[in-house]
Design a protein around this motif. Structure first.
Motif, PDB file in Angstrom:
ATOM      1  N   ALA A 413      -0.571  72.548 -62.199  1.00 39.05           N
ATOM      2  CA  ALA A 413      -0.942  73.554 -62.795  1.00 39.05           C
ATOM      3  C   ALA A 413       0.669  74.356 -63.170  1.00 39.05           C
ATOM      4  O   ALA A 413       0.879  74.799 -64.313  1.00 39.05           O
ATOM      5  N   SER A 414       1.507  74.457 -62.111  1.00 41.05           N
ATOM      6  CA  SER A 414       3.001  75.011 -62.476  1.00 41.05           C
ATOM      7  C   SER A 414       3.646  73.934 -63.112  1.00 41.05           C
ATOM      8  O   SER A 414       4.471  74.595 -64.166  1.00 41.05           O
ATOM      9  N   GLY A 415       3.453  72.798 -63.074  1.00 41.04           N
ATOM     10  CA  GLY A 415       4.037  71.739 -63.976  1.00 41.04           C
ATOM     11  C   GLY A 415       3.393  71.875 -65.567  1.00 41.04           C
ATOM     12  O   GLY A 415       4.481  71.784 -66.419  1.00 41.04           O
ATOM     13  N   VAL A 416       2.302  72.164 -65.601  1.00 49.57           N
ATOM     14  CA  VAL A 416       1.654  72.304 -67.214  1.00 49.57           C
ATOM     15  C   VAL A 416       2.349  73.646 -67.737  1.00 49.57           C
ATOM     16  O   VAL A 416       2.733  73.467 -68.954  1.00 49.57           O
ATOM     17  N   LEU A 417       2.523  74.548 -66.932  1.00 50.65           N
ATOM     18  CA  LEU A 417       2.976  75.918 -67.526  1.00 50.65           C
ATOM     19  C   LEU A 417       4.527  75.738 -67.821  1.00 50.65           C
ATOM     20  O   LEU A 417       4.749  76.107 -68.848  1.00 50.65           O
ATOM     21  N   SER A 418       5.310  75.052 -66.825  1.00 49.94           N
ATOM     22  CA  SER A 418       6.739  74.848 -67.219  1.00 49.94           C
ATOM     23  C   SER A 418       6.802  73.808 -68.362  1.00 49.94           C
ATOM     24  O   SER A 418       7.691  74.067 -69.243  1.00 49.94           O
ATOM     25  N   THR A 419       5.833  73.041 -68.323  1.00 53.68           N
ATOM     26  CA  THR A 419       6.031  71.947 -69.554  1.00 53.68           C
ATOM     27  C   THR A 419       5.589  72.727 -70.983  1.00 53.68           C
ATOM     28  O   THR A 419       6.251  72.586 -71.995  1.00 53.68           O
ATOM     29  N   ALA A 420       4.734  73.707 -70.877  1.00 56.15           N
ATOM     30  CA  ALA A 420       4.172  74.485 -72.111  1.00 56.15           C
ATOM     31  C   ALA A 420       5.532  75.342 -72.418  1.00 56.15           C
ATOM     32  O   ALA A 420       5.853  75.606 -73.667  1.00 56.15           O
ATOM     33  N   GLN A 421       6.252  75.801 -71.447  1.00 55.12           N
ATOM     34  CA  GLN A 421       7.475  76.569 -71.762  1.00 55.12           C
ATOM     35  C   GLN A 421       8.587  75.710 -72.483  1.00 55.12           C
ATOM     36  O   GLN A 421       9.120  76.207 -73.583  1.00 55.12           O
ATOM     37  N   GLN A 422       8.666  74.609 -71.996  1.00 55.62           N
ATOM     38  CA  GLN A 422       9.610  73.578 -72.838  1.00 55.62           C
ATOM     39  C   GLN A 422       9.213  73.057 -74.125  1.00 55.62           C
ATOM     40  O   GLN A 422       9.931  73.135 -75.054  1.00 55.62           O
ATOM     41  N   ILE A 423       7.961  73.171 -74.237  1.00 51.78           N
ATOM     42  CA  ILE A 423       7.264  72.714 -75.443  1.00 51.78           C
ATOM     43  C   ILE A 423       7.586  73.544 -76.474  1.00 51.78           C
ATOM     44  O   ILE A 423       8.108  73.596 -77.816  1.00 51.78           O
ATOM     45  N   GLY A 424       7.192  74.966 -76.003  1.00 52.95           N
ATOM     46  CA  GLY A 424       7.322  76.160 -76.987  1.00 52.95           C
ATOM     47  C   GLY A 424       8.592  76.362 -77.458  1.00 52.95           C
ATOM     48  O   GLY A 424       9.018  76.540 -78.488  1.00 52.95           O
ATOM     49  N   SER A 425       9.654  76.207 -76.435  1.00 51.97           N
ATOM     50  CA  SER A 425      11.002  76.458 -76.713  1.00 51.97           C
ATOM     51  C   SER A 425      11.518  75.543 -77.704  1.00 51.97           C
ATOM     52  O   SER A 425      12.295  75.672 -78.790  1.00 51.97           O
ATOM     53  N   SER A 426      11.349  74.137 -77.411  1.00 53.26           N
ATOM     54  CA  SER A 426      11.719  73.037 -78.470  1.00 53.26           C
ATOM     55  C   SER A 426      10.970  73.223 -79.921  1.00 53.26           C
ATOM     56  O   SER A 426      11.565  73.097 -80.901  1.00 53.26           O
ATOM     57  N   LEU A 427       9.527  73.751 -79.910  1.00 55.38           N
ATOM     58  CA  LEU A 427       8.912  73.980 -81.168  1.00 55.38           C
ATOM     59  C   LEU A 427       9.493  75.125 -81.805  1.00 55.38           C
ATOM     60  O   LEU A 427       9.637  75.130 -82.850  1.00 55.38           O
ATOM     61  N   GLY A 428       9.959  76.257 -81.127  1.00 51.95           N
ATOM     62  CA  GLY A 428      10.429  77.386 -81.586  1.00 51.95           C
ATOM     63  C   GLY A 428      12.052  76.829 -82.279  1.00 51.95           C
ATOM     64  O   GLY A 428      12.306  77.536 -83.421  1.00 51.95           O
ATOM     65  N   VAL A 429      12.664  76.185 -81.478  1.00 51.42           N
ATOM     66  CA  VAL A 429      13.917  75.940 -82.146  1.00 51.42           C
ATOM     67  C   VAL A 429      13.929  75.074 -83.481  1.00 51.42           C
ATOM     68  O   VAL A 429      14.500  75.244 -84.302  1.00 51.42           O
ATOM     69  N   ALA A 430      12.833  74.069 -83.612  1.00 57.41           N
ATOM     70  CA  ALA A 430      12.465  73.383 -84.611  1.00 57.41           C
ATOM     71  C   ALA A 430      12.171  74.278 -85.891  1.00 57.41           C
ATOM     72  O   ALA A 430      12.387  74.361 -86.875  1.00 57.41           O
TER      73      ALA A 430
END
Length: 490
Positions: A413-430
């Protein structure tokens, strides 16, 4: 969202010695990893001069770490569930230390890119153990304070990375130039490795076999999603990027079917489908995606505006962004007591609303700064105010989402939340990049401050929208009325 604290769990101030040792060690590890995420950005000019790295090389040095980190976080978290937190903490620490050494002695761009990928993979093994240790090893009445301290570390490391890099590069000790930003991880890593056997609590793990098919599928899924988002714009959104994005939903469907089949067979899937039955977990993942899509991109594009539009140096840029981190650190340290008094949902909503209002404040400030003279100082109140909102979200959101997760699912679950944070950051940059670079072709140095100011205001407006959407998600969760006894997870 009304009423008293639902859980009735008081907030205790002091950690007993075993907990204090564990918290100290894992937070030190978190600071090292989080500072290293941004530390290389300031060193790019020095790296280019020293080893002849091209612009595509530099992009791969940054993207290689981010993508490798993100694609392995879920698997890294699950490894801790299966084989023990302490064991995986030590493996991650050893690997990250060796990867930092490889980066520090790299003689060419290819070696440095490979070292950064290695660092990212190592961080993906280590970071979920940090979160899981705080979740499992700390008593419930002190867990909110532990996550509040983690939130403060996240805030401090965000701005400390560039400042540390600027100081080390300026010092140029023994002619090391940029290399010291990686080599400084060695003594920290040695301390973590030496103390982990005594300070990280033992956890036997589930002793089940890793879901190799699920791990491979989720890695392919995240590569298909993150590689185009991370480097697609810089490459002109090539056809292969769109093809990879089209593969992502197919791979997601395959992954979900694999995990459901394993759960029906009584085996240990990488990510137990039952996790998604909890609305707090579902909305929490969405919150991570949406909220953090506005945070990291702002720092990136504001840095571009200061450096290319106004000629700020690396250290001056980091100092101009420090008020954001300062505000976040202050409220992060207070967040456990704020949650205990007002509930987690009210605290999260206040944080999201403050961030949205602070973003509007930033847009107004930039709009009034036609010449850009003293922009860094002028933006200080708005950035400090927005940071106060960020600190009300980081720790409380993590603790709230993990509150009802089973102990043997904490790593995944911690990995999922951290992954969501990274995806959100990358999506936001784009996405914010589309507003920031609308119709732009050529070199950033060709743009003056007036053009960059307009672009930055548009990008900040996108970030403000993301914060507003995060506020709506909190209201959705509150309206659902299915938070049980964890409405105040602290």
């Amino acid at each position: 969202m009304s009423g008293p604290v639902a859980s009735g769990v008081p907030v205790s101030g002091r950690f007993p010695p075993p907990e204090r040792r564990a918290v100290t060690l894992v937070l030190a590890a978190a600071f090292m990893l989080l500072a290293d995420t941004s530390i290389v950005n300031v060193a790019i000019p020095s790296i280019q001069r020293d080893i002849g790295a091209s612009v595509p090389d530099v992009q791969l040095m940054v993207a290689g770490y981010v993508v490798a980190y993100a694609v392995m976080l879920i698997t890294g978290g699950r490894l801790g569930d299966l084989y023990g937190r302490r064991r995986m903490f030590m493996i991650g620490a050893v690997s990250f230390t060796l990867a930092s050494l490889a980066c520090g002695v790299a003689q060419g761009p290819g070696e440095l890119i490979a070292g950064r990928v290695w660092q990212g993979l190592s961080a993906a093994v280590l970071y979920p153990q940090i979160i899981a240790t705080l979740r499992i090893a700390i008593a419930e009445e002190r867990r909110g304070r532990a996550f509040a301290l983690l939130g403060a570390v996240v805030s401090a490391a965000t701005i400390a990375g560039p400042i540390i890099a600027g100081l080390l590069i300026a010092a140029d000790i023994a002619g090391t130039q940029w290399r010291l930003i990686f080599l400084i991880n060695l003594p920290v890593g040695f301390v973590l490795i030496a103390l982990a056997p005594r300070m990280v609590p033992a956890h036997k793990g589930m002793r089940l076999r890793l879901d190799y098919a699920g791990s491979l599928t989720v890695v392919l899924l995240l590569v298909a999603l993150l590689v185009p988002l991370t480097i697609g714009r810089d490459r002109g959104w090539p056809l292969w990027g769109w093809l990879l994005l089209l593969c992502a939903p197919v791979l997601l469907g395959v992954f979900l079917r694999l995990e459901s089949a394993l759960e029906r067979q009584g085996k240990a899937p990488l990510l137990r489908p039952g996790l998604w039955t909890d609305p707090a977990f579902r909305v929490g993942v969405a919150m991570y995606l949406v909220f953090f899509s506005a945070v990291v991109p702002f720092f990136l594009y504001y840095s571009i505006t200061l450096q290319y539009g106004l000629g700020y140096g690396a250290f001056a840029t980091a100092a101009a962004m420090a008020p954001y981190a300062l505000g976040s650190t202050v409220t992060s340290l207070c967040s456990a007591r704020i949650v205990a008094r007002f509930t987690a949902l009210r605290t999260l909503l206040a944080g999201c609303v403050i961030c949205a209002a602070g973003s509007a404040f930033m847009i107004i400030t930039m709009g009034l700064s036609g010449s850009g003279r003293r922009l860094g100082a002028a933006m200080t109140p708005a950035m400090l105010f927005t940071g106060l909102g960020l600190g009300l979200v980081i720790g409380p959101l993590l603790n709230f989402v993990l509150a009802r997760v089973r102990h043997d699912d904490t790593g995944a679950a911690s990995g999922v939340l951290s992954t969501a944070q990274q995806i959100g950051s990358s999506l936001g940059v784009a996405v914010i990049g589309l507003a920031f670079f609308r119709g732009f072709r050529g070199e950033l140095a060709e743009l003056g401050y007036p053009a960059l100011r307009t672009d930055m205001m548009l990008g900040t407006a996108v970030a403000m929208t993301a914060f507003a959407l995060a506020s709506a998600l909190v209201l959705l969760l509150a309206h659902g009325g299915r938070t049980g006894g964890h409405g105040s997870a602290s």
